[in-house]
Write a protein that holds these residues in place. Structure first.
Motif, short mmCIF file in Angstrom:
data_model
loop_
_atom_site.label_atom_id
_atom_site.label_comp_id
_atom_site.label_asym_id
_atom_site.label_seq_id
_atom_site.Cartn_x
_atom_site.Cartn_y
_atom_site.Cartn_z
N UNK A 1 0.83 -1.20 0.00
CA UNK A 1 0.00 0.00 0.00
C UNK A 1 0.87 1.26 0.00
N UNK A 2 1.96 1.23 0.74
CA UNK A 2 2.88 2.37 0.74
C UNK A 2 3.45 2.62 -0.64
N UNK A 3 3.90 1.56 -1.29
CA UNK A 3 4.51 1.70 -2.61
C UNK A 3 3.52 2.23 -3.64
N UNK A 4 2.26 1.80 -3.55
CA UNK A 4 1.25 2.26 -4.49
C UNK A 4 1.04 3.77 -4.36
N UNK A 5 1.20 4.31 -3.17
CA UNK A 5 0.97 5.73 -2.97
C UNK A 5 2.13 6.64 -3.33
N UNK A 6 3.32 6.09 -3.52
CA UNK A 6 4.50 6.93 -3.75
C UNK A 6 4.35 7.91 -4.93
N UNK A 7 3.82 7.49 -6.09
CA UNK A 7 3.74 8.44 -7.21
C UNK A 7 2.89 9.67 -6.91
N UNK A 8 1.87 9.54 -6.06
CA UNK A 8 1.02 10.68 -5.74
C UNK A 8 1.84 11.79 -5.11
N UNK B 1 -10.97 16.55 -9.15
CA UNK B 1 -11.74 15.90 -10.21
C UNK B 1 -11.32 14.44 -10.36
N UNK B 2 -10.02 14.19 -10.31
CA UNK B 2 -9.52 12.83 -10.47
C UNK B 2 -9.98 11.91 -9.37
N UNK B 3 -10.05 12.40 -8.14
CA UNK B 3 -10.52 11.57 -7.04
C UNK B 3 -11.96 11.14 -7.24
N UNK C 1 -5.40 11.18 -8.83
CA UNK C 1 -6.69 11.14 -8.15
C UNK C 1 -7.08 9.79 -7.60
N UNK C 2 -6.18 8.81 -7.67
CA UNK C 2 -6.50 7.52 -7.04
C UNK C 2 -6.21 7.53 -5.55
N UNK C 3 -5.83 8.67 -4.99
CA UNK C 3 -5.47 8.81 -3.58
C UNK C 3 -6.59 8.34 -2.65
N UNK C 4 -7.82 8.77 -2.91
CA UNK C 4 -8.93 8.39 -2.04
C UNK C 4 -9.20 6.90 -2.10
N UNK C 5 -9.11 6.32 -3.29
CA UNK C 5 -9.32 4.88 -3.44
C UNK C 5 -8.22 4.11 -2.72
N UNK C 6 -7.00 4.63 -2.75
CA UNK C 6 -5.89 3.98 -2.04
C UNK C 6 -6.14 3.98 -0.53
#
Length: 410
Positions: free
Chosen positions: A218-225, A263-265, A319-324
């Motif tokens: 989960x940490x790695x998925x969030x790094x690009x944000x 918008x992306x979220x 905008x995938x931050x909220x889903x993450x």
């Protein structure tokens, strides 16, 4: 009907809370150059001092992540929220009174420490309050509206002095504290409180290979944000100058980026509901993010409009931050949920520290564009690989506890 009204109130107040969280967090990005100049920092030293202060703020976020997450599981989601809001409000107000960069650094640490408790506790509360088929939309609304706080920070920076911006941000936090008293505690947390099990335990969280693996992925998925937010957007004037456009303002980059993020979220949250898959929606946005980032670095002397348009587009892709964060909350039991939902996003935010450290050491030899390209491609590849291995959580039931492992567990 009363249950629906209660759920709606939780979503609305949580959205307002995250709005103020993002507003206060990104005020520094928006007023960095003007505040440092006013405190006597030369233009040549603005970038290194800006990175130092950003890292101090993120150090506060890292420490606060564990403190507020553990308190959220042991004392309740609401108590953790009250403490964090009070602290970051006072810290943000104090930012407007500093007269040296050293005092500025202390205040950024305090504000960062307090800000760490807002999002995770709010997302845990929303997930545990709404029914399964609506919780993704609830967290999407929280994040979509909340991320408009970044745009508000940029607007304030355009029209107010940097000190006044901090006063507004701190006052908004104190006003929010009054609103928080109108929402109830999570019923799932109250149920777990009556059961004899460890709550908010880091030892329990990392006691099995399965939980350790999910947490790390989960940490790695969030790094690009936060690579985009903490390096590309926060230091966009320096990047734009390297691309041949020296007239870019950080506040405007933040505004257009967070217009895109909001918008992306919403788009990613709705997509995850339509696809009935958190993983598929995040994967599509990650691929979009990498493509847009590489396209930005290929621009040659872009005009301000083209540059700000790319900031907007990159914002959409993050905008995938909220889903993450929703996925993080859905991946662990009630006794660890606030700890995970708080630490995951804040450790991702705190990853700005090693990323800026690497960036500072790479760009003198590689140049700004090549250094960003190397870091950006690396974090995106790691994120896609980690996401590929994460379990799907869309249908997950949340009324369970993570228990001590048996002797045969990993």
């Amino acid at each position: 009907m009363p249950g629906m009204q209660r759920s709606s109130r939780v979503v609305v107040v949580s959205a307002l809370g995250y709005f103020v969280d993002v507003l206060d967090l990104f005020l520094f990005n928006a007023v960095r150059q003007s505040s440092l100049r006013d405190l006597g920092v030369s233009l040549a030293d603005s970038l290194p001092w800006g990175m130092r202060l950003l890292n101090v703020q993120m150090a506060g976020v890292l420490v606060g992540a564990f403190v507020w997450g553990i308190l959220g599981d042991r004392l309740g989601r609401l108590r953790a929220l009250y403490g964090s809001i009070l602290l970051y409000s006072l810290g943000t107000l104090a930012n407007g009174l500093v007269d040296s960069v050293e005092a500025y650094a202390v205040c950024r640490f305090v504000a960062g420490f307090g800000l760490a408790g807002e999002l995770g506790s709010a997302i845990a509360l929303v997930c545990e309050t709404l029914p399964q088929e609506k919780r993704g939309l609830g967290t999407t609304l929280v994040a979509g509206f909340g991320l408009c706080g970044g745009m508000c920070a940029a607007v304030l920076a355009e029209f107010l002095s940097w000190r006044a911006c901090y006063f507004v941000g701190g006052a908004a936090g104190l006003a929010l504290l009054l609103l928080r008293t109108s929402i109830p505690e999570s019923a799932l947390f109250l149920s777990a409180l009556r059961r004899a099990t460890k709550k908010g335990s880091l030892r329990l969280l990392f006691s099995t290979s399965s939980r350790r693996g999910r947490f790390a992925k989960l940490l790695l998925v969030g790094l690009p944000v936060w690579f985009v937010a903490g390096l590309v957007i926060a230091f966009s004037p320096e990047l734009a100058t390297a691309l041949g456009t020296p007239s870019i303002l950080a506040a405007r980059s933040v505004f257009f980026s967070y217009l895109g993020v909001a918008l992306g979220d919403v788009l990613c949250g709705v997509l995850s509901q339509r696809l009935r898959s958190r993983r598929a929606a995040m994967l599509l946005f990650l691929v979009l993010l990498l493509g847009l980032f590489l396209a930005l670095l290929q621009l040659d002397r872009p005009g301000p409009r083209a540059f700000y348009a790319m900031c907007f587009a990159l914002g959409i892709s993050t905008g995938y931050w909220a889903v993450l964060v929703t996925t993080a909350a859905e991946s662990f039991g009630t006794n660890l949920r606030a700890t995970v939902a708080t630490t995951i996003p804040n450790l991702v935010r705190g990853a700005t520290i090693p990323l800026t450290f690497l960036y500072q050491h790479l760009f003198p030899t590689l140049g700004i564009g090549s250094a960003l390209r190397l870091l950006g491609v690396s974090v995106c590849v790691l994120a896609v690989g980690a996401l590929w291995q994460l379990p799907e959580t869309y249908h997950a039931e949340l009324d369970y506890l993570d228990e001590e492992p048996h002797s045969t567990d990993g």
